[in-house]
Structure formats: structure tokens, C-alpha cells
Write a protein that holds these residues in place. Structure first.
Motif, PDB file in Angstrom:
ATOM      1  N   ALA A  25     -45.381 -35.509  25.463  1.00 37.08           N
ATOM      2  CA  ALA A  25     -44.286 -34.541  25.293  1.00 37.08           C
ATOM      3  C   ALA A  25     -42.949 -35.214  25.586  1.00 37.08           C
ATOM      4  N   GLY A  88     -31.152 -37.118  18.176  1.00 42.32           N
ATOM      5  CA  GLY A  88     -32.342 -36.423  18.667  1.00 42.32           C
ATOM      6  C   GLY A  88     -32.044 -34.936  18.788  1.00 42.32           C
ATOM      7  N   ALA A  89     -33.020 -34.214  19.316  1.00 40.53           N
ATOM      8  CA  ALA A  89     -32.872 -32.759  19.445  1.00 40.53           C
ATOM      9  C   ALA A  89     -31.631 -32.414  20.276  1.00 40.53           C
ATOM     10  N   THR A  90     -31.406 -33.178  21.335  1.00 38.70           N
ATOM     11  CA  THR A  90     -30.267 -32.891  22.211  1.00 38.70           C
ATOM     12  C   THR A  90     -28.956 -32.990  21.440  1.00 38.70           C
ATOM     13  N   HIS A 117     -35.946 -25.984  27.420  1.00 39.41           N
ATOM     14  CA  HIS A 117     -35.637 -27.318  27.949  1.00 39.41           C
ATOM     15  C   HIS A 117     -34.139 -27.329  28.271  1.00 39.41           C
ATOM     16  N   SER A 119     -31.923 -29.183  27.431  1.00 46.08           N
ATOM     17  CA  SER A 119     -31.050 -29.503  26.298  1.00 46.08           C
ATOM     18  C   SER A 119     -30.831 -28.291  25.389  1.00 46.08           C
ATOM     19  N   THR A 166     -37.178 -22.034  21.932  1.00 41.69           N
ATOM     20  CA  THR A 166     -38.128 -23.101  21.635  1.00 41.69           C
ATOM     21  C   THR A 166     -39.334 -22.553  20.871  1.00 41.69           C
ATOM     22  N   ASN A 170     -42.111 -27.358  26.395  1.00 42.21           N
ATOM     23  CA  ASN A 170     -42.598 -28.658  26.857  1.00 42.21           C
ATOM     24  C   ASN A 170     -43.122 -28.602  28.288  1.00 42.21           C
ATOM     25  N   ASP A 195     -35.626 -24.638  18.619  1.00 42.18           N
ATOM     26  CA  ASP A 195     -35.829 -25.961  19.175  1.00 42.18           C
ATOM     27  C   ASP A 195     -37.260 -26.381  18.825  1.00 42.18           C
ATOM     28  N   ALA A 197     -38.462 -29.479  19.058  1.00 41.46           N
ATOM     29  CA  ALA A 197     -38.736 -30.826  19.588  1.00 41.46           C
ATOM     30  C   ALA A 197     -40.228 -31.044  19.816  1.00 41.46           C
ATOM     31  N   GLN A 198     -40.921 -30.016  20.296  1.00 42.85           N
ATOM     32  CA  GLN A 198     -42.387 -30.111  20.442  1.00 42.85           C
ATOM     33  C   GLN A 198     -43.079 -29.493  19.233  1.00 42.85           C
ATOM     34  N   SER A 218     -36.682 -34.326  17.442  1.00 43.10           N
ATOM     35  CA  SER A 218     -36.458 -35.757  17.714  1.00 43.10           C
ATOM     36  C   SER A 218     -37.560 -36.579  17.067  1.00 43.10           C
ATOM     37  N   HIS A 220     -38.751 -39.465  18.084  1.00 46.32           N
ATOM     38  CA  HIS A 220     -39.635 -40.197  19.003  1.00 46.32           C
ATOM     39  C   HIS A 220     -40.758 -39.340  19.568  1.00 46.32           C
ATOM     40  N   LYS A 221     -40.669 -38.026  19.401  1.00 40.76           N
ATOM     41  CA  LYS A 221     -41.751 -37.163  19.871  1.00 40.76           C
ATOM     42  C   LYS A 221     -42.760 -36.877  18.758  1.00 40.76           C
TER      43      LYS A 221
HETATM   44  C1  LIG Z   1     -38.648 -28.588  23.925  1.00 36.49           C
HETATM   45  C2  LIG Z   1     -37.701 -29.748  24.006  1.00 36.49           C
HETATM   46  N1  LIG Z   1     -36.451 -29.607  23.553  1.00 36.49           N
HETATM   47  C3  LIG Z   1     -35.568 -30.610  23.561  1.00 36.49           C
HETATM   48  C4  LIG Z   1     -35.903 -31.834  24.074  1.00 36.49           C
HETATM   49  C5  LIG Z   1     -34.895 -32.945  24.066  1.00 36.49           C
HETATM   50  O1  LIG Z   1     -35.309 -33.976  23.245  1.00 36.49           O
HETATM   51  P1  LIG Z   1     -34.510 -35.357  23.216  1.00 36.49           P
HETATM   52  O2  LIG Z   1     -34.426 -35.830  24.630  1.00 36.49           O
HETATM   53  O3  LIG Z   1     -35.346 -36.230  22.354  1.00 36.49           O
HETATM   54  O4  LIG Z   1     -33.170 -35.080  22.632  1.00 36.49           O
HETATM   55  C6  LIG Z   1     -37.176 -32.034  24.584  1.00 36.49           C
HETATM   56  C7  LIG Z   1     -37.577 -33.301  25.216  1.00 36.49           C
HETATM   57  O5  LIG Z   1     -38.487 -33.355  26.008  1.00 36.49           O
HETATM   58  C8  LIG Z   1     -38.111 -30.958  24.532  1.00 36.49           C
HETATM   59  O6  LIG Z   1     -39.366 -31.106  24.956  1.00 36.49           O
END
Ligand SMILES: Cc1ncc(COP(=O)(O)O)c(C=O)c1O
Length: 405
Positions: A25, A88-90, A117, A119, A166, A170, A195, A197-198, A218, A220-221
Motif C-alpha cells: 500500500a 502522484g496522487a498527492t 489519507h 493527502s 477514497t 489505505n 482518491d 491511490a489504492q 500514483s 508507484h502503487k
Molecule cells: C489512499 C491514498 N491516497 C493518497 C496517497 C498518496 O499517494 P502518494 O504519496 O503516492 O502521492 C496514498 C499513499 O499511501 C494513499 O494510500
């Protein structure tokens, strides 16, 4: 099929440290095809994109554009013009929070949830400070599911202008009823940012079927490189956003009096983009498409069920999250061990080459709501398997012995 049989596709397991990597994650390991693609671009196609009139630059630009198309197809976007490459997501969430500033009036509300998260919280708090907005959070249940009654109530009473939620938490592995959330929020007149990201890795998405205004994730996830991520926006939403950063490549003209903006999505991609990473993200999209979505979900939900079964049998272990009460949970298992701090457990596990996350998982409001400060988190990827879970169980037994239980 996901599981042990895919490990040969990931050099991490044969040439790298291997072991029980249970922090997907945070970031996933990379398949060879993604690593090879990154190297191939840097060796054979390394010229800045959208600039040179020479062949090499045109090739790199072409590959970069193809990667955008692959991403668009993967998430069901209407066109590649809806895909903005970001870090990335952020960064994607910050881009929307800055770019949409002028759409908010003082006193407007943004509705988040207690599953987010950091972010998906902090950029909105910064925006709220700049524009005098209010932030509200929909509550969660004691087992970490979104409290839909509270969400509905806040939608009706607060009439938020934007809802940011989300798809998959995560911290706990909670799957939110995202289609219902988007539909309710839009009926109430709010724009919705999801969001992913996951979610993009573990659940997948069709943004048009979902109908959300924005979707972020993102690379990388999802088995791709770091430094690259995606903001999807509905065409009319992206058109209405102000640029977040200025510089080369995002303009139509620059004069000493002022500048004009390039078309969407270039408008939001100031400066040299991470084009090798974007192209390698395209390889990650191809890699993921080798697996049926249902296979991935089955694999990662079975691991959650197996982990919960193993951990429930262990003295002193308390599970957090929906699965602790038999509810749906995916790809993540969070727990506490009596008398062993999560950080101590992570250190002990590490001596057995087991990587788990310990702490608040960038979700302090979630953990606070559940009355814990930190948990141990196991998070799964395509390569995770039962032997990782058994290894964790052994490490728990050792930790409890060491700490005198
Ligand atoms: C649900 C969720 N949102 C956003 C993020 C932020 O992702 P990043 O750090 O790749 O921008 C994460 C990272 O763990 C996440 O799990």
C-alpha cells in the motif's frame, strides 16, 4: 494467477532482498517489464518531449502520448485529453485544490470522510484557509466502514460544494460504496474527487461509468515507477481549473505583458515531465491488464480472509477494520498486539525479512476515531501469498515472548 507464481516476474524476489514484502500500500515492487521499459526509454529514446524537431524527441513524445492513451483506456476515460500526468496522487489533489480556488466562496463546505489519507485532507485544509471555507468529515463506524447515514445527513445539511473520498482506505482496507457516494453527492450538487491511490490497483475503475469529476492515483502503487501519477478530470472540469504551476510547455504564448495557456492537459504539465516514468507507467498498465480484475480482487480478498483467520487465532491480537466483524475489506489488514508496540513489532519482523508498516499510515483521523494511535499494517500485492502470513504469525509469537507475554 496472482500469488507465488508471479514472483519470477518481479526481480525484487530473485535479485533483490525478496522475503515477505507486506507494504504494497506504501509502494509496490516493480515487474521486470516496467524496469526494462524505464531503462529502454533512457537508453534509446532519451530526448525531451514536445520540444525538439529531431527524430529522437518526436519518438519520445510519441511514446509519452501513447502512455497517456493507455492510462485513459485503463480507467475508461473518454479521451487522453482527460489525463494529466502529475507526480502522484498527492500532487493531483493539490492541483485540483489550487486550480479550483476561484470556484469557492467564503463559507462554502468541503466534505471529506474519516477514512482519508492525509493527502486527501491537508490540501483541502490549506484551500479552506486561503478561501475561508469549512471542512466537514463524514463519520465511520467502530469497525472502520463509512457511516452512510452520517454521510447523507451531512450532504443534506451542509450542502458541500465538493466531496473528496477514497475508493479504498489505505489504513484499514475499507472499500467505500463509491458509486453510491458519487451519485448522492452529485444529486446534492457537489463535485466529487475520488482518491483512487489504492482503488486503481486493487479494484480498478471506469471513471465514465462512475461519473466522478476527478479521479487521482500514483504510478508507484500500481507496479509502475515513482514520480509519476495521474489526475483524471471530466473535460469541463479541467477546462475550468486554473493552472497550478507555470513554466515551459504549459503556455500558448509568453510576452512581457503576460501569457496564454496551452490546451488541456498540457496546461497542467509545466516544465519537463517525467516522460520515462510515464512511458514505464504505460508498461505497468499493460502488465496489470494481463490479470483479470476478478482474479486480483479474489486473490487480495482471500489474503485478507486468511490473514484474519490466522491472526484471530493468536492471543493478544486485535484486528481493526471491517473484516474484524466479517465485513468486506481488501488488500490491507491492520491490527494491534497487546504489550507490543507496532514499531517494535515491525523491527522484530524486519529481522526475519518481513516488511510491515507500523504507525498511523498517514491516516491520523481514522486511527484516532478508532481509539488507537498506531497499528501494524499488512498490505498485499499480486505477489503476496499465504507463506507471508504464516511468517507474520511466527513473528507475532516471537514478539509476544520477547515482551514477556
Ligand atoms: C489512499 C491514498 N491516497 C493518497 C496517497 C498518496 O499517494 P502518494 O504519496 O503516492 O502521492 C496514498 C499513499 O499511501 C494513499 O494510500
Amino acid at each position: 494467477m496472482p500469488g507465488e507464481s508471479v514472483r519470477p516476474l518481479f526481480p525484487f524476489f530473485s535479485e533483490g532482498p525478496g522475503g515477505s514484502y507486506l507494504d504494497s500500500a506504501a509502494t509496490t515492487q516493480k515487474p521486470k517489464v516496467v524496469l526494462d521499459e524505464l531503462l529502454r526509454v533512457l537508453v534509446h529514446h532519451n530526448a525531451n518531449v514536445h520540444r525538439g524537431a529531431y527524430r529522437l524527441s518526436a519518438e519520445a513524445s510519441e511514446l509519452y502520448d501513447q502512455a497517456r492513451m493507455k492510462v485513459a483506456k485503463m480507467i475508461g476515460a473518454p479521451s487522453e485529453r482527460s489525463i494529466v500526468f502529475v507526480r502522484g496522487a498527492t500532487e493531483a489533489i493539490n492541483l485540483v485544490a489550487y486550480g479550483s480556488e476561484q470556484l469557492f466562496n467564503p463559507g462554502d463546505t468541503i466534505l471529506l470522510t474519516l477514512l482519508e489519507h492525509h493527502s486527501n485532507i491537508v490540501p483541502w485544509q490549506l484551500l479552506a484557509k486561503r478561501r475561508g471555507l469549512k471542512i466537514a468529515f463524514a463519520d465511520i463506524t467502530d469497525d472502520g466502514r463509512l457511516d452512510m447515514d452520517d454521510f447523507r445527513e451531512k450532504l443534506t445539511s451542509l450542502k458541500p460544494k465538493l466531496v473528496a473520498v477514497t475508493q479504498l482506505a489505505n489504513s484499514l482496507g475499507t472499500v467505500t460504496p463509491i458509486a453510491e457516494i458519487v451519485s448522492l453527492a452529485q444529486q446534492a450538487g457537489a463535485q466529487v474527487l475520488v482518491d483512487g491511490a489504492q482503488g486503481v490497483t486493487h479494484l480498478g475503475v471506469d471513471v465514465q461509468a462512475l461519473g466522478c469529476d476527478y479521479y487521482v492515483f500514483s504510478g508507484h502503487k500500481m507496479y509502475g515507477p515513482t514520480g509519476i501519477g495521474v489526475l483524471y478530470g471530466r473535460p469541463e472540469r479541467l477546462e475550468a481549473l486554473q493552472p497550478f504551476q507555470g513554466g515551459g510547455d504549459m503556455i500558448s504564448y509568453v510576452s512581457v505583458e503576460g501569457s496564454g495557456w496551452a490546451e488541456v492537459p498540457q496546461r497542467f504539465e509545466a516544465g519537463t515531465p517525467a516522460f520515462p516514468e510515464a512511458i514505464a507507467l504505460g508498461a505497468a498498465v499493460d502488465f496489470l491488464s494481463r490479470f483479470e480484475r476478478s482474479e486480483i480482487i479474489l486473490h487480495e480478498s482471500s489474503l485478507v480472509a486468511e490473514a484474519c483467520e490466522l491472526l484471530r487465532g493468536e492471543q493478544g491480537v486485535v484486528l481493526h477494520g471491517p473484516a474484524s466483524r466479517g465485513e468486506k475489506q481488501l488488500a490491507v489488514v491492520s491490527f494491534s498486539i497487546d504489550s507490543v508496540h507496532p514499531h517494535d513489532f515491525a523491527t522484530i519482523a524486519d529481522t526475519h525479512n518481513i516488511q510491515v508498516r507500523a504507525g498511523n499510515h498517514c491516516a491520523m483521523p481514522t486511527l484516532r476515531r478508532l481509539g488507537v494511535q498506531a497499528t501494524v499494517r499488512l498490505s498485499f500485492g499480486l505477489y503476496s501469498c499465504r507463506q507471508d502470513l504464516v511468517a507474520v504469525r511466527e513473528a507475532i509469537r516471537e514478539a509476544r515472548q520477547l515482551f514477556g507475554r
